[in-house]
Design a protein around this motif. Structure first.
Motif, mmCIF file in Angstrom:
data_model
loop_
_atom_site.group_PDB
_atom_site.id
_atom_site.type_symbol
_atom_site.label_atom_id
_atom_site.label_comp_id
_atom_site.label_asym_id
_atom_site.label_seq_id
_atom_site.Cartn_x
_atom_site.Cartn_y
_atom_site.Cartn_z
ATOM 1 N N TYR A 578 -8.068 -14.829 21.651
ATOM 2 C CA TYR A 578 -8.869 -14.596 22.855
ATOM 3 C C TYR A 578 -9.902 -15.694 23.054
ATOM 4 C CZ TYR A 578 -6.679 -10.070 23.199
ATOM 5 O OH TYR A 578 -5.748 -9.083 23.319
ATOM 6 N N GLU A 579 -10.217 -16.427 21.961
ATOM 7 C CA GLU A 579 -11.091 -17.597 22.134
ATOM 8 C C GLU A 579 -10.295 -18.756 22.690
ATOM 9 O OE1 GLU A 579 -14.174 -18.329 18.645
ATOM 10 O OE2 GLU A 579 -12.147 -17.957 17.919
ATOM 11 N N ASP A 583 -10.097 -15.379 27.624
ATOM 12 C CA ASP A 583 -10.107 -13.913 27.625
ATOM 13 C C ASP A 583 -10.222 -13.379 29.041
ATOM 14 O OD1 ASP A 583 -12.695 -14.522 28.281
ATOM 15 O OD2 ASP A 583 -13.610 -13.533 26.578
ATOM 16 N N ASN A 585 -12.313 -14.414 31.292
ATOM 17 C CA ASN A 585 -13.600 -14.773 31.897
ATOM 18 C C ASN A 585 -13.709 -16.280 31.975
ATOM 19 O OD1 ASN A 585 -14.567 -12.063 31.932
ATOM 20 N ND2 ASN A 585 -14.904 -12.234 29.734
ATOM 21 N N TYR A 587 -15.918 -19.489 31.545
ATOM 22 C CA TYR A 587 -17.130 -19.903 30.841
ATOM 23 C C TYR A 587 -17.498 -21.317 31.215
ATOM 24 C CZ TYR A 587 -16.280 -15.825 27.935
ATOM 25 O OH TYR A 587 -16.082 -14.550 27.490
ATOM 26 N N ASP A 592 -19.846 -20.878 24.751
ATOM 27 C CA ASP A 592 -19.858 -19.560 25.397
ATOM 28 C C ASP A 592 -18.512 -18.871 25.237
ATOM 29 O OD1 ASP A 592 -21.600 -21.203 28.065
ATOM 30 O OD2 ASP A 592 -22.440 -20.114 26.353
ATOM 31 N N GLN A 593 -17.457 -19.652 25.318
ATOM 32 C CA GLN A 593 -16.127 -19.065 25.157
ATOM 33 C C GLN A 593 -15.864 -18.737 23.697
ATOM 34 O OE1 GLN A 593 -12.936 -20.692 27.520
ATOM 35 N NE2 GLN A 593 -11.532 -20.585 25.795
ATOM 36 N N ASP A 595 -16.111 -17.284 20.073
ATOM 37 C CA ASP A 595 -16.485 -15.918 19.691
ATOM 38 C C ASP A 595 -16.846 -15.809 18.212
ATOM 39 O OD1 ASP A 595 -14.573 -12.816 19.524
ATOM 40 O OD2 ASP A 595 -16.731 -13.158 19.654
ATOM 41 N N LYS A 640 -19.948 -11.041 18.439
ATOM 42 C CA LYS A 640 -20.299 -11.506 19.784
ATOM 43 C C LYS A 640 -19.516 -10.752 20.863
ATOM 44 C CE LYS A 640 -20.935 -15.945 22.139
ATOM 45 N NZ LYS A 640 -20.564 -17.373 22.058
ATOM 46 N N TYR A 641 -18.210 -10.816 20.820
ATOM 47 C CA TYR A 641 -17.431 -10.185 21.878
ATOM 48 C C TYR A 641 -16.575 -9.031 21.389
ATOM 49 C CZ TYR A 641 -18.652 -14.281 24.701
ATOM 50 O OH TYR A 641 -19.338 -15.265 25.380
ATOM 51 N N HIS A 643 -13.979 -8.851 19.323
ATOM 52 C CA HIS A 643 -12.534 -9.000 19.138
ATOM 53 C C HIS A 643 -12.179 -8.820 17.668
ATOM 54 C CE1 HIS A 643 -11.520 -10.188 23.163
ATOM 55 N NE2 HIS A 643 -12.508 -11.046 23.164
#
Lengths: 908, 167
Positions: A578-579, A583, A585, A587, A592-593, A595, A640-641, A643
């Motif tokens: 997902y990084e 994902d 979104n 960035y 920021d992307q 994780d 962080k996110y 996952h």
């Protein structure tokens, strides 16, 4: 018409005159006979399999099928023209009532006969057409359900449709035809002309067959106009009234007299005209999901023209019948690809040809049997992002991944583009979200096109071969393509023979896949392996195992490798899908992307976990593929996110880590007490202390030379004129430190020059603004040179580089009871801002404004510098392991208050 | 009590057929009574009436044949695989959606003309025939369909890996 009647022998006798009707009669005979022959290879229990089977292996059956198709289409067309032929006279047709409505009904039955023939293909078009027919019929009031079931039968079976096609409707058409026809049998002339014409067509153009993968489905061409009408109505069953009205109009023209007939004829003509336009629209301007498509839109060929694939019948297909019979059935049908390309090896299990065939990745024509026809519109190297929705991302394969991939930074390059535009003063902040496809012709955009943007996932891979240090881009293949030795050898061997070994598209993502692009810019791939780029030329490289030549021109020197690399971890062992694949979104910047963080694995608090049963579907599948039995595991998740880290889990009281590609098991260590013992260094990120070195560069100058040969990396072609970059020097040194301010507060991070440069803006044609742009920007970096042991105290507190002053002599001297810090820079001051060439901030000065490639990163302000240097002053006398220094970690103020008279601290 | 539309259709039709038959009987009786006054034209219309009656009877027969056959061929229960971590899965005539902690089974037949929906883009279900779009609650986002997807009652089997669809 005149020509045709002259060809007929007795052109004067009315009985033998050739008309559209007689030609239609001849066509009907051909339809019936070809239909009887077609019934031999056709299997009603599995129509699609039997049809694909004989289309691929039996060219004679294929020809008969085409004959049946073309003769039927021409039967319909000739019948309709025959209607027009009789209608366009001023006199009334004047038929009796009985025969009039039977003729009218006959038109409907012709369409039904053809429609049932269409349904008998059993492909994706037919299946959806069947649904529509079923639903429409059921919505007829009172008798709908009976009618639908009597026409179509059990949803799983084609038996009833077959019976109606070959018996019911055929008989009814025959009766209606013979009842009103002048002749029972067509003349020899009519028959021969019709047969020869249709035979030629049947040889040249195959009847359509859907490949069951393309998402666009359409009905038969004669109902495509009707489908346009269906689309407008929210109660589409009202459209059946149109049928009724047309039949009544035909009846009225047949049987009626006077003005009514004239009106009906005109109405029919107008209807025919409108219907023709709708048919053209539906055939040529509708793509997937009824989207309007213009012929110049991308994807037009895939969505619209695929309906018209009609390869020539090949009687000498280059393979024999036995091979055709032995080729595997793939997804319920036979593919001609696998008959010539017998048993290719080397695939990952899920991508074996028995499972997905060749067509689903490579396109082409799976039902053509000659080499040229089969290879038409073939995708030689699939995975390219522009076509990923046709190959990797089809509905039955990986649609979710292909949909989120273009949102990731490796595909958009948003950060790279925004920062470059910021540096060229074309944007006042580096955080704008943008996309590689939006590059224009400004100085920054041309700079990017000349020097940077080859590293985007959308860059297509155009040559065969494995992914190596020269590779840039390639879509899905950029990470997932693997060649075994045999596959590589097979590729080099002989380009004209069929290859036996095929590269695999698999989960084995190694560091070599990342290397090509990530050995550039921040040099993460190379730093991770312990290589630092020098400015030596290839010819100057010393002959030593301490040096390595990369891309035949860059000389790298050995430096300490990252400790994780030493332990055998690869890039993918930390960075999850997902990084890397996005994902969903957008960035602005890489961090920021990103994780995963050190604390996700190295922690001494309660772990954040998720059980196997609660994994998201994709992670669960990948984990099972990589590791086998994953039942009842407590996987770690990121802070962080949130996952899941599929290769790290908690078992009893230990944290187990598995390498993804090799499955090596390791025990995770919590952070050492030195990391968590005090609050003094709370704001430090792990990498601020634990990065052994980072590549730092200074003295960069950019100028544009309009005559130099250049390259456009977006279009992949040579251009005239290019930005040229001149470098100063690179050195591997402990990185400087800076402050990142985010929502939760401040943290101290490693930074490196990125960029400290001048741009000769005036050299770029048509540029406005300053002629020379100068910037002194440092960039945050994750150096990927983690050392097991962190930096010692003095390497930050007494080190001018760490503080952002640049290399030089930073000394603390005490004279006359006063302490003073002095700094003598090693490098000369830059003419633009009077700071040393490699500095970020001035000695004990505040630097604000454009200081970094991020709006939330800045050098130490004066107060922070003073605090650091105060400790540095202590360290000039006290050893870092001494009692004084250790106590200062927990209560510095107390230590300061209790210092002896010998302690002279700097007087700020 | 739930009504099967087929049954409803049948009862309605049978009703009108009965009425028709009743009418024919009345007419027949009238003719028998007025036997002496019967003319040639009357015979023709009588025959036409009988013909209509027989056709009606035949349609009745047809209707019953289909109804009984459909009843016989109706599958009692259907089992499809179930994965609670997969947001949307397409399984022939059904779409299983796991959304907002809830599992719902929808009929995969688009409410416009019955085409099977087989594609998801983001969080929308898209019909390939005319482009109707539905959200994950089965409601229509984009036409030409205007009715939401039919929700199918189901049961999760005891092992948790399959869904049972009754009727």
């Amino acid at each position: 018409m005149e020509i045709i009647s002259k060809l007929s022998a007795n052109s004067n006798q009315k009985k033998n005159r050739t008309t559209y009707g007689t030609l239609a009669l001849a066509m009907f005979l051909i339809v019936v006979v070809s239909g009887i022959l077609l019934a031999v290879p056709f299997d009603v229990k599995d129509p699609y399999l039997s049809i694909t089977g004989f289309v691929v292996s039996n060219p004679w059956a294929s020809l008969i099928r085409n004959l049946h198709f073309w003769s039927a289409q021409f039967f319909l067309i000739l019948s309709l023209i025959h209607l027009y032929d009789h209608y366009h006279y001023k006199e009334n047709t004047g038929l009796k009532k009985g025969i009039s409505w039977r003729l009218s009904l006959g038109v409907l039955i012709i369409f039904l006969a053809m429609l049932t023939g269409f349904l008998l293909k059993g492909d994706a078009d037919s299946l959806q057409a069947r649904q529509i027919l079923d639903t429409l019929a059921q919505r007829i009031p009172l008798v709908g359900n009976m009618l639908a079931y009597t026409l179509l039968g059990d949803p799983d079976s084609y038996q009833l449709i077959y019976v109606h096609h070959i018996a019911t409707f055929t008989v009814l058409i025959t009766v209606v035809m013979l009842e009103h026809s002048r002749r029972f049998w067509p003349t020899m002339g009519d028959f021969l002309i019709s047969l020869s014409a249709v035979l030629l067509l049947s040889f040249l153009f195959s009847a359509p067959l859907h490949d069951n993968l393309n998402p666009t489905v359409k009905g038969p061409w004669y109902f495509v106009g009707f489908q346009e009408i269906l689309h407008w109505l929210s109660h589409p069953e009202w459209s059946l009234l149109i049928f009724l009205v047309v039949l009544i109009l035909i009846y009225e023209v047949n049987a009626g007299s006077g003005r009514a007939v004239f009106l009906c004829k005109k109405s029919l003509l107008i209807f025919a005209g409108i219907y023709f336009l709708l048919t053209v629209t539906g055939l040529f301007f509708r793509g997937e999901g009824w989207k309007w498509m213009n012929p110049w839109d991308t994807g037009y060929r895939y969505s619209v023209l695929h309906n018209f694939k009609s390869p020539r019948v090949s009687f000498s297909p280059g393979f024999n019948l036995k091979d055709a019979a032995a080729s595997p059935v793939v997804m319920g049908r036979k593919e001609s690809c696998l008959v010539c390309h017998k048993e290719p090896h080397g695939f990952a299990d899920a991508h074996k040809p028995e499972a997905i065939g060749c067509f689903s990745c490579h396109g082409g024509d799976p039902f053509a049997t000659s080499k040229k026809q089969s290879h038409r519109s073939l995708i030689l190297i699939p995975g390219d992002l522009a076509q990923a929705d046709q190959t990797c991302g089809t509905t039955q394969c990986h649609p979710d991944i292909v949909q989120r991939l273009p949102t990731g930074l490796m595909a958009t390059l948003s950060g790279m583009i925004s920062v470059d535009r910021y540096v060229f003063n074309e944007q006042n902040n580096p955080d704008e979200l943008t996309n590689i496809h939006d590059l224009g012709n400004s100085a920054a955009d041309i700079h990017l096109k000349n020097l940077c943007v080859r590293c985007h996932l959308g860059n297509p891979k155009t040559t065969y071969g494995p992914v190596n240090e020269m590779s840039r881009g390639g879509g899905c293949l950029a990470c997932h393509l693997n060649y075994t030795e045999e596959a590589e050898w097979d590729l080099k061997r002989n380009p004209d023979t069929l290859l036996n070994f095929h590269p695999s598209v698999s989960l084995k993502i190694t560091d070599d896949h990342c290397f090509g692009c990530h050995s550039r810019s921040g040099r993460i791939s190379t730093s991770y392996q312990g290589l630092h780029e020098t400015t030596l030329e290839a010819g100057q490289m010393p002959d030593s195992s301490n040096y390595r030549l990369i891309e035949e021109s860059r000389v790298f020197k050995k430096e300490p490798e990252d400790v994780h690399h030493k332990l055998g971890l690869e890039c993918v062992d930390c960075h999850h899908s997902y990084e890397v694949m996005g994902d969903g979104n957008l960035y602005a910047h890489e961090e920021d992307q990103e994780d995963v963080q050190c604390a996700d694995c190295h922690f001494n608090t309660n772990p954040m976990t998720v059980t196997t049963n609660n994994l998201d579907n994709e992670s669960a599948k990948i984990a099972a593929l990589r590791f086998g039995n994953i039942e009842n595991r407590n996987f770690l998740t990121t802070h962080k996110y949130g996952h899941v880290l599929i290769n790290a889990y908690v078992e009893n009281d230990s944290v187990i880590f598995l390498t993804k590609n090799t499955g090596r098991k390791m025990l995770m260590k919590p952070p050492a007490p030195v990391c968590t013992r005090d609050k003094a260094h709370d704001g430090m990120t792990c990498s601020a202390c634990h990065s052994a070195w980072a590549p730092t560069c200074i003295g960069c100058h950019n100028t544009y030379d309009p005559n130099s040969p250049g390259y456009d990396m977006l279009k992949n072609k040579d251009v005239k004129g290019s930005w040229i970059e001149y470098i100063g020097s690179y050195s591997p040194q402990e990185p400087a430190l800076g402050i990142r301010t985010n929502g939760t507060g401040r943290e101290i991070i490693p930074v490196i020059p990125g960029m400290v440069l001048t741009i000769d803006r005036a050299s770029f044609p048509g540029s406005t603004g300053d002629s020379i742009i100068f910037h002194r920007l440092f960039a945050p970096i994750a150096p990927h040179t983690t050392a097991a042991k962190g930096r010692d105290c003095k390497s930050c507190h007494n080190n001018p580089v760490a503080l952002g002053y640049g290399r030089g002599k930073l000394d603390y001297s005490v004279a006359k009871g006063q302490g003073k810090w002095t700094f003598e820079p090693y490098y000369q001051n830059d003419i633009h801002d009077r700071l040393p060439a490699d500095a970020w901030t001035g000695f004990l000065t505040n630097r604000t404004g454009r200081v970094s490639t991020r709006s939330n990163v800045s050098p130490f302000d004066i107060r922070t510098q003073q605090k650091i240097l105060t400790v540095g002053a202590c360290l000039t006398c006290h050893d870092e392991g001494s009692a004084v220094m250790l106590q200062s970690l927990t209560d510095y103020q107390k230590v300061l208050n209790g210092r002896s008279v010998k302690c002279i601290l700097p007087d700020w | 009590m739930k009504f099967n539309f087929t049954r409803l259709n049948f009862y309605f039709y049978r009703d009108s057929t009965l009425r028709l038959l009743l009418l024919i009987c009345c007419k027949f009786i009238t003719f028998i009574v007025n036997f002496k006054q019967m003319e040639k034209a009357g015979r023709r219309s009588f025959l036409r009436l009988v013909m209509a009656g027989i056709i009606a009877l035949f349609v009745l027969l047809w209707n019953r044949l289909i109804a009984d056959h459909q009843e016989l061929r109706k599958q009692k229960t259907q089992i499809i695989p179930f994965n609670k971590n997969k947001a949307v899965s397409f399984d022939g005539n059904y779409i299983v959606v796991n959304h907002d902690e809830q599992t719902t089974v929808f009929s995969a037949h688009c409410t416009h003309l019955g085409c099977l929906i087989n594609k998801k883009e983001g969080d929308r279900l898209i019909c390939p025939c005319h482009g109707s779009e539905y959200n994950l609650d089965g409601k229509v986002i984009k036409g030409p369909a205007w009715k939401g997807l039919v929700i199918i009652p189901f049961k999760i089997t005891s092992d948790g890996n399959h869904i049972e669809i009754i009727g």
